[in-house]
Design a protein around this motif. Structure first.
Motif, short mmCIF file in Angstrom:
data_model
loop_
_atom_site.label_atom_id
_atom_site.label_comp_id
_atom_site.label_asym_id
_atom_site.label_seq_id
_atom_site.Cartn_x
_atom_site.Cartn_y
_atom_site.Cartn_z
N LEU A 1 64.79 -37.14 11.65
CA LEU A 1 66.24 -37.09 12.38
C LEU A 1 65.79 -38.61 13.70
CD1 LEU A 1 66.03 -33.23 13.37
CD2 LEU A 1 66.79 -34.00 11.05
N MET A 2 67.17 -38.58 13.44
CA MET A 2 67.17 -39.83 14.79
C MET A 2 68.75 -40.28 15.33
SD MET A 2 68.30 -43.55 12.65
CE MET A 2 68.39 -45.68 13.78
N LEU A 3 68.44 -40.33 16.05
CA LEU A 3 69.44 -40.31 16.89
C LEU A 3 69.66 -41.65 17.51
CD1 LEU A 3 71.87 -38.26 19.46
CD2 LEU A 3 69.95 -39.00 21.01
N HIS A 4 71.25 -41.77 17.04
CA HIS A 4 71.37 -43.49 17.69
C HIS A 4 72.11 -43.88 18.77
CE1 HIS A 4 72.17 -44.90 12.83
NE2 HIS A 4 72.17 -43.01 13.09
N LEU B 1 65.95 -42.97 18.80
CA LEU B 1 64.93 -42.63 19.20
C LEU B 1 65.27 -41.36 17.56
CD1 LEU B 1 65.53 -40.41 22.53
CD2 LEU B 1 64.10 -42.61 22.28
N TYR B 2 63.49 -40.87 17.42
CA TYR B 2 63.69 -39.96 16.11
C TYR B 2 62.76 -38.60 16.50
CZ TYR B 2 64.43 -44.57 14.09
OH TYR B 2 64.89 -45.75 14.10
N THR B 3 62.45 -37.72 16.07
CA THR B 3 61.48 -37.13 15.74
C THR B 3 61.47 -36.70 14.06
OG1 THR B 3 61.45 -34.87 16.57
CG2 THR B 3 63.65 -35.03 15.65
N VAL B 4 60.38 -35.60 14.14
CA VAL B 4 60.06 -35.43 12.91
C VAL B 4 60.03 -33.68 12.92
CG1 VAL B 4 58.36 -35.03 10.75
CG2 VAL B 4 58.82 -37.35 11.96
N VAL B 5 60.55 -32.27 11.59
CA VAL B 5 60.72 -31.98 11.85
C VAL B 5 59.90 -30.96 10.41
CG1 VAL B 5 62.81 -31.22 14.03
CG2 VAL B 5 62.46 -30.60 11.47
N ASP B 6 59.65 -30.35 9.58
CA ASP B 6 59.29 -29.38 9.06
C ASP B 6 60.82 -28.13 8.65
OD1 ASP B 6 58.91 -27.45 6.89
OD2 ASP B 6 56.90 -26.06 7.97
N ALA C 1 67.85 -34.17 30.24
CA ALA C 1 67.15 -34.85 30.73
C ALA C 1 66.62 -36.09 29.88
CB ALA C 1 66.05 -34.42 31.26
N MET C 2 65.93 -35.78 29.00
CA MET C 2 65.57 -36.76 28.08
C MET C 2 66.21 -38.21 27.53
SD MET C 2 62.13 -34.80 26.21
CE MET C 2 61.41 -35.82 24.98
N LEU C 3 66.79 -36.87 26.75
CA LEU C 3 67.57 -38.20 26.25
C LEU C 3 68.20 -39.18 26.77
CD1 LEU C 3 69.18 -36.23 23.27
CD2 LEU C 3 67.36 -36.74 23.47
N PRO C 4 69.14 -38.64 27.62
CA PRO C 4 69.48 -40.49 28.87
C PRO C 4 68.75 -40.96 29.26
CG PRO C 4 70.56 -38.65 29.09
CD PRO C 4 69.27 -37.99 28.84
N ALA C 5 67.58 -40.69 29.38
CA ALA C 5 66.28 -41.42 30.08
C ALA C 5 65.66 -42.28 28.91
CB ALA C 5 65.24 -40.78 30.75
N LEU C 6 65.82 -42.10 27.72
CA LEU C 6 65.02 -43.14 27.01
C LEU C 6 65.85 -43.77 25.66
CD1 LEU C 6 63.18 -40.03 25.17
CD2 LEU C 6 62.19 -42.12 27.03
N PRO C 7 65.06 -45.35 25.61
CA PRO C 7 66.29 -46.83 24.72
C PRO C 7 66.47 -45.77 23.78
CG PRO C 7 64.40 -46.80 24.91
CD PRO C 7 64.23 -45.51 25.76
N LYS C 8 67.71 -46.21 22.92
CA LYS C 8 67.92 -45.40 21.87
C LYS C 8 67.63 -46.50 20.77
CE LYS C 8 70.17 -42.07 23.85
NZ LYS C 8 69.63 -42.35 23.89
#
Length: 257
Positions: A254-257, A66-71, A57-64
């Motif tokens: 992590l990154m999503l182009h 996108l990033y996140t940080v994980v342990d 639901a989130m990814l199509p609604a946001l501009p690329k």
């Protein structure tokens, strides 16, 4: 009822999503704009399938991008993000840094000729911002400022130094030549950045800055500080490991182009 199959995803605010099952919130997603304009995502879900539904639901609604940080030790969470299409951009090593000069070996460090130290909060804001701009330009010309930690990335107004009071400075008579950023996080201070002008490298200024702030922390009764170092920053890795800092973990951006 199986919450993995019946969760309903609702966008409850501009940057917030909820997953509901049996009138209970079984997952939350959030898009967090960082000061440099990049968007970092956070998803907290009870089940892997709910994580996937929130991501869908989130990814199509946001501009690329996108990033996140994980342990890095959280293999399940990392696999969820990878399943959503994210790939590793870089790794940050987390260090615990002793402050006792008998451990660090920094008690005998002497300042380079012509250099003085200004304690945290003592620097002139305008001269400090001039140093910040000079260092930023030098980094941008080499590895690129995007390789820096998020907390020191460029803001929309072009600034990278928001609070001069968190910096100690190495100064020459006519200009500032190095800085170290110290941030109090809960009970443990974090060394967020050490930077020296390119024409003053290899003079021991970074080591003197580290000796200065660690010594001050030790005298205040703080036994350890923390630091995050990009795995590609060989000089910083050598600096911290050379004073007895030990690796306590690692985070992946992590990154999503």
């Amino acid at each position: 009822m199986n919450s993995e199959r019946t969760a309903v995803i609702t966008r409850v605010a501009e940057r917030h999503w909820h997953a509901l099952a049996d009138d209970r919130v079984v997952g939350r997603g959030e898009a967090l704009p960082r000061p440099d304009g990049r968007i970092f995502l956070s998803i907290d879900a009870w089940h892997g399938a709910v994580f996937d539904q929130l991501a869908d639901a989130m990814l199509p609604a946001l501009p690329k991008p996108l990033y996140t940080v994980v342990d890095e030790a959280d293999l399940d969470l990392t696999s969820h993000w990878e399943r959503a299409g994210f790939t590793t951009r870089h790794r940050e090593w987390e260090y615990l840094v002793p402050t006792d000069p008998r451990v660090t070996g920094l008690g005998s460090v002497t300042l380079p000729s012509g250099v003085t130290m200004l304690a945290v909060g003592e620097a002139d804001a305008d001269r400090l911002r001039a140093l910040d701009r000079a260092v930023r330009d030098e980094v941008e010309a080499t590895v690129g400022w995007q390789a820096m930690p998020a907390e020191v990335l460029v803001r929309p107004d072009g600034a990278t130094l928001v609070d001069p009071s968190k910096h100690a400075v190495a100064a020459e008579p006519d200009r500032y030549v190095g800085l170290v950023r110290v941030v109090q996080v809960t009970r443990q201070p974090r060394i967020g950045l050490i930077a020296v002008r390119a024409d003053r490298h290899r003079r021991g200024i970074a080591r003197a800055l580290l000796a200065h702030v660690l010594g001050a922390l030790h005298r205040s009764g703080t036994p350890t500080a923390s630091a995050e170092v990009n795995e590609s920053n060989r000089a910083a890795l050598a600096l911290f490991e050379g004073v007895g800092a030990r690796r306590a973990g690692s985070n992946l951006e992590l990154m999503l182009h």
